[in-house]
Design a protein around this motif. Structure first.
Motif, PDB file in Angstrom:
ATOM      1  N   THR A   1      40.155  52.389  50.027  1.00  0.00           N
ATOM      2  CA  THR A   1      40.842  51.121  49.774  1.00  0.00           C
ATOM      3  C   THR A   1      39.863  50.083  49.225  1.00  0.00           C
ATOM      4  OG1 THR A   1      42.425  51.571  51.547  1.00  0.00           O
ATOM      5  CG2 THR A   1      42.208  49.281  50.845  1.00  0.00           C
ATOM      6  N   LEU A   2      38.665  50.012  49.804  1.00  0.00           N
ATOM      7  CA  LEU A   2      37.667  49.062  49.316  1.00  0.00           C
ATOM      8  C   LEU A   2      37.149  49.444  47.936  1.00  0.00           C
ATOM      9  CD1 LEU A   2      35.507  48.020  52.400  1.00  0.00           C
ATOM     10  CD2 LEU A   2      37.409  46.839  51.323  1.00  0.00           C
ATOM     11  N   SER A   3      37.032  50.734  47.660  1.00  0.00           N
ATOM     12  CA  SER A   3      36.561  51.133  46.329  1.00  0.00           C
ATOM     13  C   SER A   3      37.603  50.782  45.263  1.00  0.00           C
ATOM     14  CB  SER A   3      36.184  52.615  46.284  1.00  0.00           C
ATOM     15  OG  SER A   3      37.314  53.423  46.411  1.00  0.00           O
ATOM     16  N   VAL A   4      38.884  50.880  45.608  1.00  0.00           N
ATOM     17  CA  VAL A   4      39.940  50.461  44.676  1.00  0.00           C
ATOM     18  C   VAL A   4      39.842  48.956  44.432  1.00  0.00           C
ATOM     19  CG1 VAL A   4      42.450  50.162  44.436  1.00  0.00           C
ATOM     20  CG2 VAL A   4      41.517  52.358  45.167  1.00  0.00           C
ATOM     21  N   LEU A   5      39.585  48.191  45.484  1.00  0.00           N
ATOM     22  CA  LEU A   5      39.430  46.741  45.345  1.00  0.00           C
ATOM     23  C   LEU A   5      38.274  46.418  44.400  1.00  0.00           C
ATOM     24  CD1 LEU A   5      40.252  43.860  46.285  1.00  0.00           C
ATOM     25  CD2 LEU A   5      38.566  44.110  48.104  1.00  0.00           C
ATOM     26  N   LYS A   6      37.160  47.110  44.572  1.00  0.00           N
ATOM     27  CA  LYS A   6      36.002  46.879  43.697  1.00  0.00           C
ATOM     28  C   LYS A   6      36.327  47.212  42.250  1.00  0.00           C
ATOM     29  CE  LYS A   6      32.536  47.677  47.284  1.00  0.00           C
ATOM     30  NZ  LYS A   6      31.543  48.619  47.797  1.00  0.00           N
ATOM     31  N   GLN A   7      37.060  48.301  42.028  1.00  0.00           N
ATOM     32  CA  GLN A   7      37.461  48.673  40.659  1.00  0.00           C
ATOM     33  C   GLN A   7      38.358  47.603  40.055  1.00  0.00           C
ATOM     34  OE1 GLN A   7      39.330  52.490  41.096  1.00  0.00           O
ATOM     35  NE2 GLN A   7      37.424  53.624  40.845  1.00  0.00           N
ATOM     36  N   ASP A   8      39.297  47.116  40.858  1.00  0.00           N
ATOM     37  CA  ASP A   8      40.194  46.071  40.361  1.00  0.00           C
ATOM     38  C   ASP A   8      39.414  44.800  40.021  1.00  0.00           C
ATOM     39  OD1 ASP A   8      42.322  47.782  40.676  1.00  0.00           O
ATOM     40  OD2 ASP A   8      43.073  46.846  42.522  1.00  0.00           O
TER      41      ASP A   8
ATOM     42  N   ALA B   1      36.330  44.675  39.058  1.00  0.00           N
ATOM     43  CA  ALA B   1      35.518  44.935  37.863  1.00  0.00           C
ATOM     44  C   ALA B   1      36.334  44.684  36.594  1.00  0.00           C
ATOM     45  CB  ALA B   1      34.993  46.368  37.874  1.00  0.00           C
ATOM     46  N   ALA B   2      37.640  44.829  36.685  1.00  0.00           N
ATOM     47  CA  ALA B   2      38.497  44.635  35.521  1.00  0.00           C
ATOM     48  C   ALA B   2      38.801  43.160  35.261  1.00  0.00           C
ATOM     49  CB  ALA B   2      39.801  45.408  35.691  1.00  0.00           C
ATOM     50  N   ILE B   3      38.369  42.273  36.158  1.00  0.00           N
ATOM     51  CA  ILE B   3      38.576  40.836  35.952  1.00  0.00           C
ATOM     52  C   ILE B   3      37.350  40.280  35.256  1.00  0.00           C
ATOM     53  CG2 ILE B   3      38.854  38.605  37.099  1.00  0.00           C
ATOM     54  CD1 ILE B   3      40.350  40.039  39.312  1.00  0.00           C
ATOM     55  N   ARG B   4      37.575  39.637  34.131  1.00  0.00           N
ATOM     56  CA  ARG B   4      36.410  39.161  33.388  1.00  0.00           C
ATOM     57  C   ARG B   4      35.906  37.850  33.945  1.00  0.00           C
ATOM     58  NH1 ARG B   4      37.131  35.613  28.795  1.00  0.00           N
ATOM     59  NH2 ARG B   4      39.317  35.071  28.566  1.00  0.00           N
ATOM     60  N   ALA B   5      34.610  37.753  34.047  1.00  0.00           N
ATOM     61  CA  ALA B   5      33.978  36.577  34.633  1.00  0.00           C
ATOM     62  C   ALA B   5      33.125  35.850  33.595  1.00  0.00           C
ATOM     63  CB  ALA B   5      33.125  36.997  35.818  1.00  0.00           C
ATOM     64  N   GLY B   6      33.583  35.834  32.342  1.00  0.00           N
ATOM     65  CA  GLY B   6      32.807  35.180  31.312  1.00  0.00           C
ATOM     66  C   GLY B   6      31.728  36.085  30.742  1.00  0.00           C
ATOM     67  N   ARG B   7      31.417  37.156  31.432  1.00  0.00           N
ATOM     68  CA  ARG B   7      30.438  38.131  30.939  1.00  0.00           C
ATOM     69  C   ARG B   7      31.190  39.376  30.499  1.00  0.00           C
ATOM     70  NH1 ARG B   7      27.471  35.898  35.135  1.00  0.00           N
ATOM     71  NH2 ARG B   7      28.163  37.347  36.728  1.00  0.00           N
ATOM     72  N   ALA B   8      30.657  40.043  29.515  1.00  0.00           N
ATOM     73  CA  ALA B   8      31.283  41.263  29.018  1.00  0.00           C
ATOM     74  C   ALA B   8      31.012  42.403  29.992  1.00  0.00           C
ATOM     75  CB  ALA B   8      30.723  41.605  27.645  1.00  0.00           C
TER      76      ALA B   8
ATOM     77  N   PRO C   1      32.237  46.570  30.368  1.00  0.00           N
ATOM     78  CA  PRO C   1      33.035  47.670  29.831  1.00  0.00           C
ATOM     79  C   PRO C   1      34.197  48.089  30.749  1.00  0.00           C
ATOM     80  CG  PRO C   1      30.707  48.153  29.587  1.00  0.00           C
ATOM     81  CD  PRO C   1      30.815  46.906  30.416  1.00  0.00           C
ATOM     82  N   ALA C   2      34.111  47.789  32.033  1.00  0.00           N
ATOM     83  CA  ALA C   2      35.190  48.148  32.962  1.00  0.00           C
ATOM     84  C   ALA C   2      36.487  47.414  32.623  1.00  0.00           C
ATOM     85  CB  ALA C   2      34.778  47.840  34.391  1.00  0.00           C
ATOM     86  N   LEU C   3      36.388  46.317  31.874  1.00  0.00           N
ATOM     87  CA  LEU C   3      37.584  45.593  31.443  1.00  0.00           C
ATOM     88  C   LEU C   3      38.504  46.479  30.604  1.00  0.00           C
ATOM     89  CD1 LEU C   3      36.055  42.204  30.316  1.00  0.00           C
ATOM     90  CD2 LEU C   3      37.644  42.535  32.186  1.00  0.00           C
ATOM     91  N   LEU C   4      37.917  47.443  29.936  1.00  0.00           N
ATOM     92  CA  LEU C   4      38.685  48.280  29.019  1.00  0.00           C
ATOM     93  C   LEU C   4      39.126  49.603  29.633  1.00  0.00           C
ATOM     94  CD1 LEU C   4      36.415  47.705  25.883  1.00  0.00           C
ATOM     95  CD2 LEU C   4      38.437  46.422  26.570  1.00  0.00           C
ATOM     96  N   ASP C   5      38.850  49.813  30.922  1.00  0.00           N
ATOM     97  CA  ASP C   5      39.163  51.086  31.578  1.00  0.00           C
ATOM     98  C   ASP C   5      40.647  51.439  31.565  1.00  0.00           C
ATOM     99  OD1 ASP C   5      36.548  51.672  32.065  1.00  0.00           O
ATOM    100  OD2 ASP C   5      36.608  51.173  34.202  1.00  0.00           O
TER     101      ASP C   5
ATOM    102  N   MET D   1      44.381  39.632  45.576  1.00  0.00           N
ATOM    103  CA  MET D   1      44.004  41.049  45.595  1.00  0.00           C
ATOM    104  C   MET D   1      43.262  41.393  46.889  1.00  0.00           C
ATOM    105  SD  MET D   1      42.820  41.268  41.634  1.00  0.00           S
ATOM    106  CE  MET D   1      42.453  42.990  41.453  1.00  0.00           C
ATOM    107  N   GLY D   2      42.412  40.471  47.357  1.00  0.00           N
ATOM    108  CA  GLY D   2      41.700  40.683  48.609  1.00  0.00           C
ATOM    109  C   GLY D   2      42.663  40.784  49.787  1.00  0.00           C
ATOM    110  N   GLU D   3      43.672  39.907  49.803  1.00  0.00           N
ATOM    111  CA  GLU D   3      44.677  39.949  50.866  1.00  0.00           C
ATOM    112  C   GLU D   3      45.474  41.254  50.817  1.00  0.00           C
ATOM    113  OE1 GLU D   3      45.303  38.080  53.594  1.00  0.00           O
ATOM    114  OE2 GLU D   3      43.431  37.119  53.006  1.00  0.00           O
ATOM    115  N   GLU D   4      45.810  41.698  49.605  1.00  0.00           N
ATOM    116  CA  GLU D   4      46.549  42.960  49.464  1.00  0.00           C
ATOM    117  C   GLU D   4      45.746  44.132  50.007  1.00  0.00           C
ATOM    118  OE1 GLU D   4      47.485  43.058  45.301  1.00  0.00           O
ATOM    119  OE2 GLU D   4      49.175  41.683  45.523  1.00  0.00           O
TER     120      GLU D   4
END
Length: 182
Positions: free
Chosen positions: A15-22, A24-31, A33-37, A119-122
């Motif tokens: 469950t935590l690894s899924v949260l981390k993946q999700d 990673a897909a949120i852009r924080a002003g930095r590029a 590659p996980a955004l394109l997964d 997402m953290g609450e979910e």
């Protein structure tokens, strides 16, 4: 009965690894590659993940470079990126596709923080659901196990849940801090 607790610990870790993946897909002003997964390109009439038809590199902090292995897929890659919800317009120069990430404004940062918090609450709800499943299984086994063993296992499952909920909070707080960084 340690395998009982271990099984639920594995589920909580996933469950935590899924949260981390999700996150990673949120852009924080930095590029990143996980955004394109999650982007798929129609390649010879088959939906194919973008990273299987092109090389994705980060030449600068705020840009991604997508180099397709087959130049005929440039238009399809561009179309897939436009159709996605990342909010970046691709630039096609005939050989590669560039994605330039503008700096985030304050309003967008706050929106992303709300999304991160949700997402953290979910994920914490999912962790509690795993705990509920474990407790239901323990209730079903009350007749065959001693009462002390059942209580001990319930406490271990609760401790695991608390530990992983705190970890989810830490991950969320770190991502929010990253987003709010100017």
């Amino acid at each position: 009965m340690d395998t009982f607790v271990k099984d639920y610990e594995v589920k909580m870790t996933k469950t935590l690894s899924v949260l981390k993946q999700d996150y990673a897909a949120i852009r924080a002003g930095r590029a990143n590659p996980a955004l394109l997964d999650k982007i798929t390109v129609v390649y010879y009439d088959v939906p194919t993940p973008l990273n299987q038809v092109a090389t994705i590199s980060v030449p600068e902090a705020r840009s991604l470079l997508i180099t397709p292995w087959d130049r005929s897929t440039l238009k399809a890659i561009e179309k897939a990126i436009l159709a996605s919800d990342i909010g970046i317009n691709p630039q096609n120069d005939g050989a590669v596709v560039r994605l330039n990430f503008p700096p985030l404004n304050e309003e967008r940062r706050r929106e992303l923080c709300k999304q991160i918090s949700k997402m953290g609450e979910e994920s914490k709800v999912a962790l509690r659901s795993i705990r509920r499943d474990a407790n239901e299984k323990l209730k079903a086994k009350k007749k065959e196990l001693p009462e002390d063993t059942v209580k001990d296992l319930e406490k271990k499952v609760q401790d695991l849940t608390d530990k992983y909920c705190k970890e989810a909070d830490k991950i969320s707080a770190a991502k929010e801090k990253e987003i709010m960084e100017v």
